[in-house]
Design an enzyme around this catalytic site. Structure first.
Site, short mmCIF file in Angstrom:
data_model
loop_
_atom_site.label_atom_id
_atom_site.label_comp_id
_atom_site.label_asym_id
_atom_site.label_seq_id
_atom_site.Cartn_x
_atom_site.Cartn_y
_atom_site.Cartn_z
N ASN A 163 0.87 -1.17 0.00
CA ASN A 163 0.00 0.00 0.00
C ASN A 163 0.91 1.22 0.00
O ASN A 163 1.50 1.56 1.02
CB ASN A 163 -0.91 -0.02 1.24
N LYS A 175 0.11 4.23 -0.22
CA LYS A 175 -0.49 5.42 0.40
C LYS A 175 -0.22 6.64 -0.50
O LYS A 175 -0.26 6.51 -1.72
CB LYS A 175 0.01 5.60 1.84
N HIS A 205 -9.69 1.31 4.62
CA HIS A 205 -8.41 1.42 5.33
C HIS A 205 -8.60 2.32 6.55
O HIS A 205 -9.37 3.29 6.51
CB HIS A 205 -7.34 1.99 4.40
N GLU A 222 -6.92 4.61 7.76
CA GLU A 222 -6.66 6.04 7.52
C GLU A 222 -7.88 6.70 6.87
O GLU A 222 -8.14 7.88 7.09
CB GLU A 222 -5.39 6.20 6.68
N GLU A 229 -5.66 -5.00 10.17
CA GLU A 229 -4.65 -3.98 10.43
C GLU A 229 -4.93 -3.30 11.76
O GLU A 229 -5.71 -2.35 11.83
CB GLU A 229 -4.66 -2.93 9.31
N GLY A 237 2.41 2.05 10.90
CA GLY A 237 3.38 3.14 10.83
C GLY A 237 4.08 3.43 12.14
O GLY A 237 4.77 4.44 12.26
N SER A 292 3.17 -2.41 10.40
CA SER A 292 4.61 -2.56 10.62
C SER A 292 5.13 -3.95 10.22
O SER A 292 6.04 -4.48 10.88
CB SER A 292 4.99 -2.21 12.06
P1 13P Z 1 2.88 0.18 7.73
O1 13P Z 1 3.36 -1.11 7.10
O2 13P Z 1 3.66 1.38 7.31
O3 13P Z 1 2.72 0.04 9.21
O4 13P Z 1 1.40 0.43 7.15
C1 13P Z 1 0.49 -0.60 7.19
C2 13P Z 1 -0.69 -0.22 6.38
O5 13P Z 1 -1.44 0.67 6.72
C3 13P Z 1 -0.91 -0.91 5.11
O6 13P Z 1 -2.16 -0.64 4.58
#
Ligand code: 13P
Length: 271
Positions: free
Chosen positions: A13, A15, A101, A103, A186, A192, A232
């Protein structure tokens, strides 16, 4: 058939990262490290920003990787400034999208109901939705993890059930996913932060997700469902995660921006 028969799926992803000029160099570097024949063990998906989808498709299709969007609106068309419809994705050959997601839920106020509607719209348009669920730190600390995950899942699964049967779809392009639906667990507190869920914590929730799915769609469908872990995931923990019986792959943020690292993570997948 044993659980290990589900083919692994590693999804990057991106982002809001990766400029257009970086796309082709990314795939060159990625392909240099990916082991020959590794596509027998792992499906590889890149979820790119809308404006980078065409370039990502061009670079990845010949190499047999799938490409997905990161979001999509549930309405077919209309006055929804800034949004992109399912048909607009299929117009350019995108057949997968992330849905819900954390976010999107956190910063753009996406509700469980909106996530459910997007999932139904994706399925109706032969797009594979990768539906994301997961609890916040407060929810985990207060012991509400299973309650939150089951609420998120049941809203989606019940909407899907009312809409019609889930059928696996045909592949349209090399590397395309043919799953009717994919679930990604997740935990928000692990995204993150560098603080991944432990193998036990992740497996426990993945097993629970498979059970919730089985209660609604039956054992056969839930056995085939691919459930990805995200939060992560990195070079150090991916092999352990993929060894868990109900973890079928990863949804990788930060580490997927480094092509050699992400390819090395894909190399860790075994059927
Ligand atoms: P990270 O791998 O940066 O923690 O992000 C995970 C994520 O949100 C994947 O969609």
């Amino acid at each position: 058939m044993s659980a290990s028969k589900r083919k692994k799926l590693l999804a990057g992803n991106w982002k809001m990262n990766i400029r257009l000029a970086e796309v082709e160099p990314f795939f060159t570097a990625f392909s240099d490290v990916l082991k020959a024949g590794q596509s027998d063990h792992v499906d590889i998906l890149f979820a790119a920003p809308f404006t980078q989808l065409n370039a990502t498709l061009a670079a990845s299709r010949a190499r047999g990787f799938a490409v997905g969007a990161q979001n999509m609106h549930f309405e077919a068309s209309g006055a929804f400034t800034g949004e992109v419809s399912a048909a607009m994705l299929t117009d350019i050959g995108v057949r997968t999208t992330l849905v819900g997601h954390s976010e999107r839920r956190q910063y753009f106020a996406e509700s469980d109901e909106a996530v459910a509607k997007k999932t139904v719209t994706a399925l109706a348009n032969a797009i594979t939705p990768v539906v994301c669920v997961g609890e916040t730190l407060e929810e985990r600390k207060s012991g509400a993890t299973f309650q939150v995950v089951s609420r998120q899942l049941e809203t989606v699964f019940k909407a899907v059930k009312n809409h019609g049967p889930l059928a696996n779809r045909e592949a349209f392009y090399p590397g395309d996913l043919t799953d009717s639906i994919v679930i990604a667990y997740e935990p928000v507190w692990a995204i993150g932060t560098g603080l991944s869920a432990t193998l036990e914590q992740a497996q426990e929730v993945h097993g629970f997700i498979r059970k919730v799915c089985g209660d609604i769609f039956g054992a056969e469908f839930s056995f085939r469902l691919r459930i990805l872990y995200g939060g992560s995931a990195n070079l150090a923990n991916i092999a352990g995660l993929l060894a868990q019986p109900d973890i079928d792959g990863g949804l990788v943020g930060g580490a997927s921006l480094k092509p050699a690292d992400f390819a090395t993570m894909c190399n860790a997948a075994k059927r």
